[in-house]
Design a protein around this motif. Sequence first.
Motif, short mmCIF file in Angstrom:
data_model
loop_
_atom_site.label_atom_id
_atom_site.label_comp_id
_atom_site.label_asym_id
_atom_site.label_seq_id
_atom_site.Cartn_x
_atom_site.Cartn_y
_atom_site.Cartn_z
N PHE A 1 1.84 -2.66 7.92
CA PHE A 1 2.02 -2.67 6.77
C PHE A 1 1.15 -3.15 5.77
O PHE A 1 1.01 -4.45 5.84
CB PHE A 1 3.20 -3.48 6.41
CG PHE A 1 4.09 -3.22 5.28
CD1 PHE A 1 4.56 -1.73 4.74
CD2 PHE A 1 4.10 -4.18 4.04
CE1 PHE A 1 5.22 -1.66 3.48
CE2 PHE A 1 4.68 -4.01 3.05
CZ PHE A 1 5.12 -2.80 2.60
N ALA A 2 0.25 -2.48 5.00
CA ALA A 2 -0.76 -3.02 4.29
C ALA A 2 -0.39 -3.49 2.86
O ALA A 2 0.31 -2.92 2.21
CB ALA A 2 -1.82 -2.04 4.08
N ASP B 1 0.86 -1.15 0.11
CA ASP B 1 0.13 -0.09 -0.14
C ASP B 1 0.89 1.23 0.13
O ASP B 1 1.98 1.47 0.80
CB ASP B 1 -0.88 0.04 1.23
CG ASP B 1 -1.90 1.16 1.43
OD1 ASP B 1 -2.46 1.35 0.65
OD2 ASP B 1 -1.48 1.92 2.26
N GLU C 1 -0.50 -6.22 8.51
CA GLU C 1 -1.86 -6.02 9.21
C GLU C 1 -2.37 -7.22 10.16
O GLU C 1 -3.12 -6.75 11.02
CB GLU C 1 -2.79 -5.59 8.06
CG GLU C 1 -2.45 -4.54 7.11
CD GLU C 1 -3.47 -3.95 6.54
OE1 GLU C 1 -4.26 -2.92 6.52
OE2 GLU C 1 -3.78 -4.87 5.37
N VAL D 1 3.68 0.62 13.12
CA VAL D 1 3.23 0.93 11.77
C VAL D 1 2.52 -0.34 11.06
O VAL D 1 3.45 -1.32 10.90
CB VAL D 1 4.11 1.43 11.01
CG1 VAL D 1 3.57 1.70 9.41
CG2 VAL D 1 4.62 2.93 11.46
N SER E 1 1.37 3.04 3.07
CA SER E 1 2.38 2.42 4.38
C SER E 1 3.53 2.80 3.79
O SER E 1 4.54 2.81 4.97
CB SER E 1 2.01 1.00 4.17
OG SER E 1 0.79 0.50 4.68
N VAL F 1 7.45 -1.88 12.66
CA VAL F 1 6.56 -2.28 11.45
C VAL F 1 5.98 -3.67 11.69
O VAL F 1 6.75 -4.61 11.90
CB VAL F 1 6.92 -1.99 10.20
CG1 VAL F 1 8.17 -2.68 10.04
CG2 VAL F 1 5.88 -2.01 9.07
#
Length: 246
Positions: free
Chosen positions: A216-217, A124, A194, A214, A127, A191
Motif C-alpha cells: 500500500f503506497a 496512491d 511499502e 499488495v 494501490s 495488504v
Amino acid sequence: ASHTADDVGDEPLMMAATLPVVVSRARAEGLALARAQGASVILMDDGFQNPSVVKDASLIVMDGNRGIGNGCVIPAGPLRAPLPPQLARTDALIVVGEGNAAQNIAAELASRGKPVLAAQLKPDEASLAVLRGKRALAFAGIGDPARFFNTLRSSGVEVARSRAFADHHAFTKGEIDELVADARRDGLTLVTTEKDFARLRGADGPPAWAEAIVPFAVTLQFADVALLRRLVTDQLFKAKERRLRK
C-alpha cells in the motif's frame, strides 16, 4: 550539506522516493559514498540522535494523534532521548495527521521561531484501485501498525482482519505462508506497508511466496508547499554561507 528527518517518537516519514538512495549501516560511510557519487545535498532518514555526522538542519516528525505518548524515554515510553535537548536541536517540525496531540510541541517550537509544517498521508490511487471492492487482511511491522490500519480504513479499504508485528520485524517465509493461508481461507486480500514489503524483496524482487501481498503506497502531502520550499531553500543557503566563511 547533510540534513536529517527524524521522529521524536517512532513514526516513519514516508515519502515517494524519486532520488538516488544509499543504504548503509554506518552513517558516515553512507554519506561518504553519496558524496563520491556527486551528491551535494543529503537527506538522512532517522539520524536525529546519531552523533557521527554533523547536520546542517534537523527536522522532527510527529504523529498528530500520538504526539509523544507518555513522554518517557525508551523502554518506558516512545522517546529515543529526553525531549528538551531534542527540541533545542530542532530546525523544523512536521506534524502528520489531523489530531492535536502535537499542538503543545508545535506551539513551543513556533515560539522559538521554528517552522511547523502540517502534512497528510495521501494513498496512491493505484494501490486503492487494487483494493477497491475487496476485503483485506492487513499486517504491518512498523512503529505504529494501528496508524496504518486506520489509514486503510479512512481511505475506504475494508479491513476485515489485521495483524501487528514489532517494529522492523524480519518476516519469515513461514509467517508469510500463514498469512497467505489465513487470507485465502477467508477470501481476503493481503495488504501491507511499502516499508514492510521492501523487507521481503530480494536482489531479484519479491519472492514467489510474497506475490499475493499488495504493498500500500502513500506519499506525504504538505498543506503549505511554499513554506516547505522556503524552509529547504533557507537551510541550503545558510549551509552554503557557513562553508564559505570557513
